[in-house]
Design a protein around this motif. Structure first.
Motif, PDB file in Angstrom:
ATOM      1  N   THR A  84       0.827  -1.324  -0.038  1.00 46.27           N
ATOM      2  CA  THR A  84       0.121  -0.007   0.062  1.00 46.27           C
ATOM      3  C   THR A  84       0.847   1.387   0.099  1.00 46.27           C
ATOM      4  O   THR A  84       0.688   2.153  -0.788  1.00 46.27           O
ATOM      5  CB  THR A  84      -1.006   0.222   1.174  1.00 46.27           C
ATOM      6  OG1 THR A  84      -1.942  -1.088   1.177  1.00 46.27           O
ATOM      7  CG2 THR A  84      -1.740   1.377   1.405  1.00 46.27           C
ATOM      8  N   GLU A  85       1.815   1.216   0.669  1.00 46.70           N
ATOM      9  CA  GLU A  85       2.838   2.530   0.858  1.00 46.70           C
ATOM     10  C   GLU A  85       3.403   2.816  -0.703  1.00 46.70           C
ATOM     11  O   GLU A  85       3.753   3.692  -0.716  1.00 46.70           O
ATOM     12  CB  GLU A  85       3.649   2.520   2.125  1.00 46.70           C
ATOM     13  CG  GLU A  85       3.141   2.598   3.378  1.00 46.70           C
ATOM     14  CD  GLU A  85       4.080   1.940   4.438  1.00 46.70           C
ATOM     15  OE1 GLU A  85       4.027   2.442   5.598  1.00 46.70           O
ATOM     16  OE2 GLU A  85       4.944   0.976   4.268  1.00 46.70           O
ATOM     17  N   TRP A  86       4.007   1.517  -1.074  1.00 44.77           N
ATOM     18  CA  TRP A  86       4.651   1.491  -2.438  1.00 44.77           C
ATOM     19  C   TRP A  86       3.510   1.852  -3.535  1.00 44.77           C
ATOM     20  O   TRP A  86       4.106   3.015  -4.355  1.00 44.77           O
ATOM     21  CB  TRP A  86       4.680  -0.058  -2.743  1.00 44.77           C
ATOM     22  CG  TRP A  86       5.777  -0.306  -3.852  1.00 44.77           C
ATOM     23  CD1 TRP A  86       6.665   0.415  -4.760  1.00 44.77           C
ATOM     24  CD2 TRP A  86       6.074  -1.594  -4.568  1.00 44.77           C
ATOM     25  NE1 TRP A  86       7.209  -0.076  -5.783  1.00 44.77           N
ATOM     26  CE2 TRP A  86       6.734  -1.714  -5.547  1.00 44.77           C
ATOM     27  CE3 TRP A  86       5.480  -2.881  -4.182  1.00 44.77           C
ATOM     28  CZ2 TRP A  86       7.240  -2.676  -6.240  1.00 44.77           C
ATOM     29  CZ3 TRP A  86       5.758  -3.932  -4.904  1.00 44.77           C
ATOM     30  CH2 TRP A  86       6.664  -3.866  -5.850  1.00 44.77           C
ATOM     31  N   LEU A  87       2.433   1.705  -3.581  1.00 43.63           N
ATOM     32  CA  LEU A  87       1.448   2.148  -4.538  1.00 43.63           C
ATOM     33  C   LEU A  87       1.068   3.562  -4.410  1.00 43.63           C
ATOM     34  O   LEU A  87       0.729   4.343  -5.145  1.00 43.63           O
ATOM     35  CB  LEU A  87       0.137   1.203  -4.532  1.00 43.63           C
ATOM     36  CG  LEU A  87       0.291  -0.042  -5.098  1.00 43.63           C
ATOM     37  CD1 LEU A  87      -0.940  -0.788  -4.901  1.00 43.63           C
ATOM     38  CD2 LEU A  87       0.819  -0.056  -6.544  1.00 43.63           C
ATOM     39  N   THR A  88       1.202   3.972  -2.900  1.00 42.45           N
ATOM     40  CA  THR A  88       0.930   5.205  -2.724  1.00 42.45           C
ATOM     41  C   THR A  88       1.939   6.366  -3.008  1.00 42.45           C
ATOM     42  O   THR A  88       1.725   7.547  -3.461  1.00 42.45           O
ATOM     43  CB  THR A  88       0.444   5.537  -1.100  1.00 42.45           C
ATOM     44  OG1 THR A  88      -0.482   4.595  -0.617  1.00 42.45           O
ATOM     45  CG2 THR A  88      -0.131   6.870  -0.824  1.00 42.45           C
ATOM     46  N   ALA A  89       3.219   5.485  -3.014  1.00 42.87           N
ATOM     47  CA  ALA A  89       4.427   6.389  -3.730  1.00 42.87           C
ATOM     48  C   ALA A  89       4.067   6.685  -5.017  1.00 42.87           C
ATOM     49  O   ALA A  89       4.661   7.741  -5.592  1.00 42.87           O
ATOM     50  CB  ALA A  89       5.678   5.641  -3.129  1.00 42.87           C
ATOM     51  N   ALA A  90       3.634   5.838  -5.697  1.00 43.85           N
ATOM     52  CA  ALA A  90       3.498   5.689  -7.408  1.00 43.85           C
ATOM     53  C   ALA A  90       2.455   6.786  -7.635  1.00 43.85           C
ATOM     54  O   ALA A  90       2.860   7.450  -8.569  1.00 43.85           O
ATOM     55  CB  ALA A  90       2.971   4.429  -7.650  1.00 43.85           C
ATOM     56  N   ASP A  91       1.605   7.082  -6.514  1.00 42.03           N
ATOM     57  CA  ASP A  91       0.672   8.092  -6.900  1.00 42.03           C
ATOM     58  C   ASP A  91       1.529   9.440  -7.036  1.00 42.03           C
ATOM     59  O   ASP A  91       0.962  10.418  -7.783  1.00 42.03           O
ATOM     60  CB  ASP A  91      -0.293   8.136  -5.680  1.00 42.03           C
ATOM     61  CG  ASP A  91      -1.802   7.592  -6.342  1.00 42.03           C
ATOM     62  OD1 ASP A  91      -1.817   6.665  -7.562  1.00 42.03           O
ATOM     63  OD2 ASP A  91      -2.636   7.554  -5.693  1.00 42.03           O
ATOM     64  N   TYR A  92       2.486   9.802  -6.258  1.00 46.28           N
ATOM     65  CA  TYR A  92       3.221  10.988  -6.492  1.00 46.28           C
ATOM     66  C   TYR A  92       3.583  10.944  -7.920  1.00 46.28           C
ATOM     67  O   TYR A  92       3.768  12.188  -8.385  1.00 46.28           O
ATOM     68  CB  TYR A  92       4.330  11.080  -5.398  1.00 46.28           C
ATOM     69  CG  TYR A  92       4.083  11.407  -4.098  1.00 46.28           C
ATOM     70  CD1 TYR A  92       4.301  12.716  -3.884  1.00 46.28           C
ATOM     71  CD2 TYR A  92       3.686  10.706  -3.038  1.00 46.28           C
ATOM     72  CE1 TYR A  92       4.078  13.171  -2.498  1.00 46.28           C
ATOM     73  CE2 TYR A  92       3.379  11.012  -1.777  1.00 46.28           C
ATOM     74  CZ  TYR A  92       3.489  12.471  -1.489  1.00 46.28           C
ATOM     75  OH  TYR A  92       3.188  12.711  -0.245  1.00 46.28           O
TER      76      TYR A  92
END
Ligand code: PEP
Ligand code: MN
Length: 338
Positions: free
Chosen positions: A216-224
């Protein structure tokens, strides 16, 4: 909030949703998919907004709240798989893309030899770090700008796209000038200033998973990256820190199907940094392809004994050739090509 438009909706109807969002101080991202358009409504207060604000507009089929912290990387926003195109290489399609080369750019001779070996064996992208984020400040930090120039020469000579890491938000343009794909390393996965700059550059980017970060943190970083309008994002699983010490990191094979379910982004695997030892790399690479990875990022050195960085986990040229043969068999078994 995700606004799904009806099939065959008009440009005016889509614009109506966009304008309504803007009038509320919200931003939007459009996914003009093949079958229907989707509008992501983004802002920190969408949770308190009634879905009817958009549901009543002409052409809107449904409005859904995304309860996950990541939005743009999600399957809810884009149901079809994303393909990242770099020259004539596409990551995320039927073809599995192998990226290979040394950990660090060390010399012209080393990079030319590496490019020749990996290209001949079937790799489509050459890797090599010019800037090396090292655990110890006393370790070799890379050839930096000289390394970038060298990479640019090798890329031209072999007509092969290159991937290299960017570690500083002030150096994004510099690195993007010599590389086809920027890599954000595991240690920088949550360096949000760097992610924003790399997003703005619109360059293809490999976002490695932080070794202490959840999916989840990884995909949220991808959102940046995606929030800056950069659609060319490739995720890379490279192993996570666990209590296990027999490998450098524990390869989280299950993150591949988890990502495939949760996100439309392509995902590749780096077996080298997870394994930490050349003898373990082939098995992890084979497992990654079997599990559905779209590609691999593998360390290969013309002479691992002489490598300045990560020699122990680097494959020799002959090991790499053998592995490529094995990977072709696995790829065929799962309906893919290499
Ligand atoms: C690398 O690929 O060179 C690297 C340093 O990997 P990671 O960021 O995954 O440790
Ligand atoms: Mn390395």
């Amino acid at each position: 909030m995700i606004v799904e438009m009806r099939a065959g909706t008009t440009v005016e109807e889509i614009d109506g949703v966009v304008q309504r969002a803007k009038s509320l101080g919200l931003s939007v991202q459009l996914n003009l998919g093949t079958s229907k358009a989707v509008v992501a409504i983004l802002g920190n207060n969408t949770g308190s907004l009634p879905t009817d604000v958009f549901a009543v507009l002409p052409g809107v089929e449904s409005v859904t709240r995304i309860m996950k912290p990541y939005k743009l990387a999600s399957r809810e926003f884009k149901s079809e798989d994303s393909k990242v195109e770099v020259g004539d290489v596409a990551i995320g399609g039927k073809q599995i893309v192998v990226m290979a080369g040394p950990c660090a750019v060390e010399s012209e001779e080393q990079m030319m030899a590496a490019a020749e070996i990996v290209k001949k064996a079937g790799a489509r992208v050459l890797r090599g770090g010019a800037f090396k984020p090292r655990t110890s400040p006393f370790s070799f930090q890379g050839l930096e700008e000289e390394g970038l120039k060298l990479l640019a020469r090798v890329r031209k000579q072999f007509a092969m796209p290159v991937v290299t890491e960017v570690v500083d938000n002030h150096e994004v343009a510099l690195v993007a000038g010599s590389a086809d794909i920027l890599q954000v390393g595991a240690r920088n996965m949550q360096n949000f200033t760097l992610l924003t700059e790399v997003g703005k550059s619109q360059s293809p980017v490999i976002l490695k998973r932080g070794f202490a970060c959840t999916v989840t943190e990884w995909l949220t970083a991808a959102d940046y990256l995606l929030a800056e309008g950069n659609q060319r994002v490739i995720l890379c699983e490279r192993g996570i820190r666990t209590f296990e010490t027999s490998t450098r990191f524990s390869m989280d094979i299950s993150s591949i199907p988890v990502i495939k379910r949760a996100s439309h982004l392509p995902v590749i695997v780096d077996p080298s940094h997870a394994a930490g030892h050349y003898s373990l790399v082939p098995a992890i690479a084979r497992a990654a392809i079997a599990a559905g990875a779209d590609g691999l990022l593998i360390e290969v050195h013309p002479n691992p004994k002489e490598a300045l960085v990560d020699g122990l986990q680097s494959l020799t040229p002959s090991d790499f050739v053998r592995l490529m043969g094995e990977l072709r068999t696995i790829a065929r078994a799962v309906g893919r090509d290499i």
